[in-house]
Design an enzyme around this catalytic site. Structure first.
Site, short mmCIF file in Angstrom:
data_model
loop_
_atom_site.label_atom_id
_atom_site.label_comp_id
_atom_site.label_asym_id
_atom_site.label_seq_id
_atom_site.Cartn_x
_atom_site.Cartn_y
_atom_site.Cartn_z
N HIS A 56 -7.40 73.48 -83.21
CA HIS A 56 -7.10 72.54 -82.12
C HIS A 56 -5.80 72.95 -81.45
O HIS A 56 -5.07 73.79 -81.94
CB HIS A 56 -7.10 71.09 -82.60
CG HIS A 56 -6.00 70.71 -83.56
ND1 HIS A 56 -5.87 71.27 -84.81
CD2 HIS A 56 -4.98 69.84 -83.44
CE1 HIS A 56 -4.83 70.73 -85.42
NE2 HIS A 56 -4.26 69.87 -84.61
N HIS A 58 -2.82 71.70 -80.78
CA HIS A 58 -1.43 71.33 -81.10
C HIS A 58 -0.57 72.56 -81.44
O HIS A 58 -1.04 73.49 -82.10
CB HIS A 58 -1.40 70.35 -82.28
CG HIS A 58 -1.84 68.97 -81.89
ND1 HIS A 58 -2.32 68.07 -82.79
CD2 HIS A 58 -1.85 68.35 -80.68
CE1 HIS A 58 -2.63 66.93 -82.16
NE2 HIS A 58 -2.36 67.08 -80.88
N ASP A 60 1.72 73.07 -83.56
CA ASP A 60 1.90 73.44 -84.97
C ASP A 60 0.67 74.16 -85.53
O ASP A 60 0.62 74.48 -86.73
CB ASP A 60 2.29 72.22 -85.83
CG ASP A 60 1.22 71.15 -85.86
OD1 ASP A 60 0.62 70.87 -84.81
OD2 ASP A 60 0.99 70.58 -86.95
N HIS A 61 -0.30 74.44 -84.66
CA HIS A 61 -1.47 75.24 -85.05
C HIS A 61 -1.70 76.45 -84.14
O HIS A 61 -2.55 77.28 -84.44
CB HIS A 61 -2.73 74.35 -85.08
CG HIS A 61 -2.60 73.21 -86.04
ND1 HIS A 61 -3.20 73.20 -87.28
CD2 HIS A 61 -1.87 72.07 -85.98
CE1 HIS A 61 -2.86 72.10 -87.93
NE2 HIS A 61 -2.05 71.39 -87.15
N HIS A 114 -8.90 63.49 -84.25
CA HIS A 114 -7.46 63.78 -84.18
C HIS A 114 -7.13 64.26 -82.76
O HIS A 114 -6.21 63.76 -82.12
CB HIS A 114 -7.12 64.84 -85.23
CG HIS A 114 -5.72 65.34 -85.19
ND1 HIS A 114 -4.63 64.54 -85.48
CD2 HIS A 114 -5.21 66.56 -84.89
CE1 HIS A 114 -3.51 65.26 -85.36
NE2 HIS A 114 -3.84 66.49 -85.00
N ASP A 133 -6.58 69.27 -89.12
CA ASP A 133 -6.08 67.90 -89.11
C ASP A 133 -7.19 66.87 -88.99
O ASP A 133 -6.96 65.74 -88.56
CB ASP A 133 -5.05 67.72 -87.98
CG ASP A 133 -3.81 68.59 -88.18
OD1 ASP A 133 -3.75 69.33 -89.19
OD2 ASP A 133 -2.91 68.53 -87.33
N HIS A 171 -2.20 70.77 -93.36
CA HIS A 171 -0.84 70.36 -93.78
C HIS A 171 -0.78 70.08 -95.27
O HIS A 171 -1.77 69.67 -95.87
CB HIS A 171 -0.41 69.07 -93.05
CG HIS A 171 -0.16 69.26 -91.59
ND1 HIS A 171 1.08 69.53 -91.07
CD2 HIS A 171 -1.01 69.21 -90.53
CE1 HIS A 171 0.99 69.63 -89.74
NE2 HIS A 171 -0.27 69.45 -89.39
FE FE Z 1 -1.08 69.56 -87.36
ZN ZN Z 2 -2.70 68.40 -85.04
#
Ligand code: FE
Ligand code: ZN
Length: 255
Positions: A56, A58, A60-61, A114, A133, A171
């Protein structure tokens, strides 16, 4: 087809995963939040990066996508629905399509909730699920772009996979998830045992990932809205599964 899977910790609590299919000699990384840990590890192994699999949009990915692409010329695979939001996307995929890491095939599963375009990758021969996530060990992702009904449908899709499916999530949230899970499912001995195991693993600095779908089925309250004990604790004995799921998600948001 054999698929070697290695955990690469990223940022404070993210996990990227390095995949290597030895027969074709193909290497992929799932959700690189950073480029440096990936290139460092590949240099040690004397391997080239061929593919990035994105779950996805985001940061942080995906924040490592462009740097890795520039450094290695790898291709970026991600959801067609997130075409405009995934950095460096080369190959847009959707529900039911297959992605190949060498000879290892991964099935693309649409798992929105999410984010609206969140996908998961299921490598059935390796029994490896990369669900980022959507499903966490003892938890699930926050509903940032979807509602409870949509997330519950996504989780039910994942629940159709076998009990020995290895769950590689996005995570390391398991220890705090365990604390919350015990508030809604306090009398579940499997959850109590898992919480202790998780505490031991984290105290030793070890990841709690991968978990298995069977273990999650027995311990993750977000997968257990039909459980009579959880329903009693929540005072929701007559509610529907999605109503109970929505209540657990709201309580977690406030926890
Ligand atoms: Fe994440
Ligand atoms: Zn995420």
């Amino acid at each position: 087809m054999a698929l070697a899977i290695e955990i690469l910790p990223m940022l404070s609590d993210n996990y990227a995963y390095l995949l290597h299919e030895p027969e074709a000699g193909v290497t992929a990384v799932v959700d690189p939040a950073e480029a440096a840990p990936v290139t460092a590890r590949l240099a040690q192994q004397q391997r080239q990066l061929d593919l990035i699999l994105t779950t996805h949009h985001h940061g942080d990915h995906t924040a490592g996508n462009l740097a890795l692409k520039a450094a290695t010329g790898c291709r970026v695979i991600g959801a067609a629905a997130d075409r405009a939001r995934i950095p460096g996307l080369d190959q847009a995929v959707q529900e039911g399509e297959r992605v190949m890491v060498g000879k290892a095939a991964g099935e693309v599963m649409a798992t929105p909730g999410h984010t609206s375009g969140h996908i998961s990758y299921w490598f059935s021969e390796a029994k490896a699920l990369f669900c980022a996530d959507t499903l966490f060990s003892l938890g699930c992702g926050r509903l940032l772009e979807g509602d409870a009904r949509q997330m519950w449908a996504s989780l039910q899709k994942l629940l159709a996979l076998p009990d020995d499916a290895l769950v590689y999530c996005g995570h390391e949230y398991t220890e705090s998830n365990a604390r919350f899970a015990l508030t809604v499912d306090p009398d579940n001995p499997a959850l109590q045992a898992r919480a202790e195991e998780v505490h031991r693993l984290r105290a030793a600095g070890r990841p709690t990932i991968p978990t298995t779908l069977g273990l999650e089925r027995r311990t993750n309250p977000f997968l257990r809205p039909d459980d009579p004990g959880i329903r009693r604790t929540l005072g929701m004995t007559g509610a529907s599964d999605v109503e109970v799921f929505a209540e657990i998600r709201q309580r977690k948001d406030r926890f």
